[in-house]
Design an enzyme around this catalytic site. Sequence first.
Site, mmCIF file in Angstrom:
data_model
loop_
_atom_site.group_PDB
_atom_site.id
_atom_site.type_symbol
_atom_site.label_atom_id
_atom_site.label_comp_id
_atom_site.label_asym_id
_atom_site.label_seq_id
_atom_site.Cartn_x
_atom_site.Cartn_y
_atom_site.Cartn_z
ATOM 1 N N GLU A 89 57.007 51.424 74.534
ATOM 2 C CA GLU A 89 55.624 51.216 74.083
ATOM 3 C C GLU A 89 54.820 52.485 74.290
ATOM 4 O OE1 GLU A 89 54.744 46.655 75.238
ATOM 5 O OE2 GLU A 89 53.143 48.049 75.733
ATOM 6 N N ARG A 128 38.180 45.269 89.153
ATOM 7 C CA ARG A 128 38.960 44.658 90.231
ATOM 8 C C ARG A 128 40.401 45.080 90.036
ATOM 9 N NH1 ARG A 128 40.008 39.494 90.437
ATOM 10 N NH2 ARG A 128 39.910 39.340 88.186
ATOM 11 N N ASP A 138 44.472 35.016 74.789
ATOM 12 C CA ASP A 138 45.884 34.815 75.104
ATOM 13 C C ASP A 138 46.373 33.625 74.280
ATOM 14 O OD1 ASP A 138 46.890 36.764 76.787
ATOM 15 O OD2 ASP A 138 45.958 35.896 78.564
ATOM 16 N N TYR A 176 39.697 38.832 72.564
ATOM 17 C CA TYR A 176 41.027 38.910 73.140
ATOM 18 C C TYR A 176 41.463 37.547 73.659
ATOM 19 C CZ TYR A 176 45.403 40.048 74.724
ATOM 20 O OH TYR A 176 46.772 40.018 74.818
ATOM 21 N N ARG A 201 42.389 48.669 69.586
ATOM 22 C CA ARG A 201 43.278 49.569 70.311
ATOM 23 C C ARG A 201 44.664 49.268 69.783
ATOM 24 N NH1 ARG A 201 45.608 49.842 75.263
ATOM 25 N NH2 ARG A 201 44.854 47.853 76.039
ATOM 26 N N ARG A 258 47.782 41.364 96.262
ATOM 27 C CA ARG A 258 48.260 40.139 96.911
ATOM 28 C C ARG A 258 48.870 40.472 98.271
ATOM 29 N NH1 ARG A 258 51.735 37.612 92.467
ATOM 30 N NH2 ARG A 258 49.944 37.035 91.219
ATOM 31 N N ARG A 263 55.634 51.793 78.805
ATOM 32 C CA ARG A 263 56.493 50.704 79.296
ATOM 33 C C ARG A 263 57.767 50.657 78.478
ATOM 34 N NH1 ARG A 263 53.657 44.941 79.662
ATOM 35 N NH2 ARG A 263 53.713 44.998 77.389
HETATM 36 P P1 FDA Z 1 47.645 36.629 64.789
HETATM 37 O O1 FDA Z 1 47.241 38.046 64.649
HETATM 38 O O2 FDA Z 1 48.900 36.343 65.525
HETATM 39 O O3 FDA Z 1 47.762 35.961 63.357
HETATM 40 C C1 FDA Z 1 46.914 36.269 62.263
HETATM 41 C C2 FDA Z 1 47.761 36.242 61.001
HETATM 42 O O4 FDA Z 1 46.914 36.354 59.853
HETATM 43 C C3 FDA Z 1 48.756 37.377 60.925
HETATM 44 O O5 FDA Z 1 50.048 36.876 60.717
HETATM 45 C C4 FDA Z 1 48.257 38.207 59.744
HETATM 46 O O6 FDA Z 1 49.308 38.848 59.036
HETATM 47 C C5 FDA Z 1 47.584 37.158 58.895
HETATM 48 N N1 FDA Z 1 46.583 37.700 57.958
HETATM 49 C C6 FDA Z 1 45.590 38.577 58.256
HETATM 50 N N2 FDA Z 1 44.905 38.889 57.141
HETATM 51 C C7 FDA Z 1 45.456 38.179 56.139
HETATM 52 C C8 FDA Z 1 45.188 38.091 54.727
HETATM 53 N N3 FDA Z 1 44.211 38.811 54.157
HETATM 54 N N4 FDA Z 1 45.953 37.279 53.967
HETATM 55 C C9 FDA Z 1 46.971 36.563 54.532
HETATM 56 N N5 FDA Z 1 47.270 36.624 55.848
HETATM 57 C C10 FDA Z 1 46.525 37.415 56.641
HETATM 58 N N6 FDA Z 1 49.214 36.441 74.764
HETATM 59 C C11 FDA Z 1 49.773 35.789 75.839
HETATM 60 O O7 FDA Z 1 49.392 34.630 76.118
HETATM 61 N N7 FDA Z 1 50.778 36.380 76.572
HETATM 62 C C12 FDA Z 1 51.232 37.628 76.287
HETATM 63 O O8 FDA Z 1 52.129 38.127 76.976
HETATM 64 C C13 FDA Z 1 50.653 38.331 75.178
HETATM 65 N N8 FDA Z 1 51.082 39.578 74.849
HETATM 66 C C14 FDA Z 1 50.483 40.266 73.808
HETATM 67 C C15 FDA Z 1 50.902 41.565 73.518
HETATM 68 C C16 FDA Z 1 50.291 42.273 72.475
HETATM 69 C C17 FDA Z 1 50.726 43.677 72.163
HETATM 70 C C18 FDA Z 1 49.247 41.656 71.723
HETATM 71 C C19 FDA Z 1 48.556 42.395 70.617
HETATM 72 C C20 FDA Z 1 48.848 40.361 71.993
HETATM 73 C C21 FDA Z 1 49.453 39.648 73.051
HETATM 74 N N9 FDA Z 1 49.071 38.342 73.346
HETATM 75 C C22 FDA Z 1 49.638 37.693 74.426
HETATM 76 C C23 FDA Z 1 48.028 37.646 72.540
HETATM 77 C C24 FDA Z 1 48.640 36.795 71.395
HETATM 78 O O9 FDA Z 1 49.352 37.649 70.527
HETATM 79 C C25 FDA Z 1 47.516 36.084 70.634
HETATM 80 O O10 FDA Z 1 46.831 35.202 71.492
HETATM 81 C C26 FDA Z 1 47.963 35.256 69.423
HETATM 82 O O11 FDA Z 1 49.045 35.806 68.765
HETATM 83 C C27 FDA Z 1 46.793 35.123 68.473
HETATM 84 O O12 FDA Z 1 47.115 34.341 67.357
HETATM 85 P P2 FDA Z 1 46.195 34.415 66.059
HETATM 86 O O13 FDA Z 1 46.694 33.368 65.137
HETATM 87 O O14 FDA Z 1 44.766 34.382 66.424
HETATM 88 O O15 FDA Z 1 46.410 35.893 65.469
#
Ligand code: FDA
Length: 369
Positions: A298, A170, A348, A346, A247, A174, A278
Amino acid sequence: MYDYLIVGSGLYGSIFAHEAHKLGKKVKVIEKREHVGGNVYCEQIEGINVHKYGAHIFHTSDKAIWEYVNSFVEFNRYTNSPMALSKGKIYNLPFNMNTFNQLWGTITPQEAKAKISQQSAELSGKEPTNLEEQAISLIGRDIYETLIKEYTEKQWGRKCKDLPAFIIRRLPVRFSYDNNYFNDTYQGIPVGGYNKLINALLEGIEIETSVDYFDEREAWDALAEKIIYTGPIDRFFDYKFGALDYRSLRFETEVIDSDNYQGNAVVNYIDKKYDFTRIIEHKFFEFGTQAKTVITREYPKEYAKGDEYYYPVNDDKNMKIYKQYYELSKLKENIIFGGRLAEYKYYDMHQVIKSALHTFKSQVGAGDE
Ligand code: FDA
């Protein structure tokens, strides 16, 4: 002995830690990076909160989640209205009446709809066999060639003709003059940046940064009743069923000696002559008035071992691998696998918050709330 050892201080870990601490549980957070916050972390440069791991815009239609985050930090009225630069002209996104006017000079929704159906008729009757045909059948050749083709080819590193049609099922279109990218009821950026939200969540909680759980896994396990693991699930099981794909992106950040570089937080660069897809100008997320500005280009990037994990690739191949890890994770009674990396999903921000709150509640039972 801790009630909960939380591995990872992203939103999932921080929310879980906060809720447990609030109920008087003994909690410790360990974090591999030098800072807390996971991917929402902001680095201050020239007084501007720079979204170090990619632009983050909070949006949700869930009132309870919106009120929850606002109880820690005030959110501003930022509305994401990206622009696209194509062949020297600027267009509004998502595709809306402004975009159609910029492209064709159409004024009314009827004119725009007629133009799109006239153009998409090029393929009428034929089942699209690739991304190019799919895009033309959905929106017509002009929009495809001006705003989709070269951007998509940069993102995927392949010609649209060689990409499968299902990638774009999709396209958001708008027929109103509304440049707001999201359809959600609530949207904004924390006033003062995301670190304020994370710091408020983690206030009073024991934290150690620059600590990798796997360096002393057994010692950590022995310290807590339960582990909340928010790192990559394949790593947890020593890649037993193979590594999951992600990715990736490459970011290049630059301080510009001017107060305004592009006039908007997000500009998509469609043309293939730009290697990046971007440019983010961070000050616009918070209506900044600093003398300088900070931009991030980016670049699309194939994932290589050691890169940051950005987007899970939820295709059949990877989901099959993930399911095997998931089955194993269910057998680990004292470990909760949560968040983007441990659930290979994935999420948010609002979704990851909801998931952490839900899991915490199911842990302690509704009676303890
Ligand atoms: P997150 O990855 O943030 O945290 C996991 C943590 O665990 C990290 O700090 C990592 O270092 C730590 N860790 C991993 N292994 C470990 C180990 N062995 N020992 C100790 N620590 C460890 N969402 C949205 O609502 N609006 C938006 O505009 C965006 N934009 C966006 C852009 C990009 C480029 C990405 C990749 C993602 C977004 N998101 C988003 C999504 C958003 O980033 C996401 O929903 C949250 O950050 C996820 O939080 P988590 O705690 O699950 O993971």
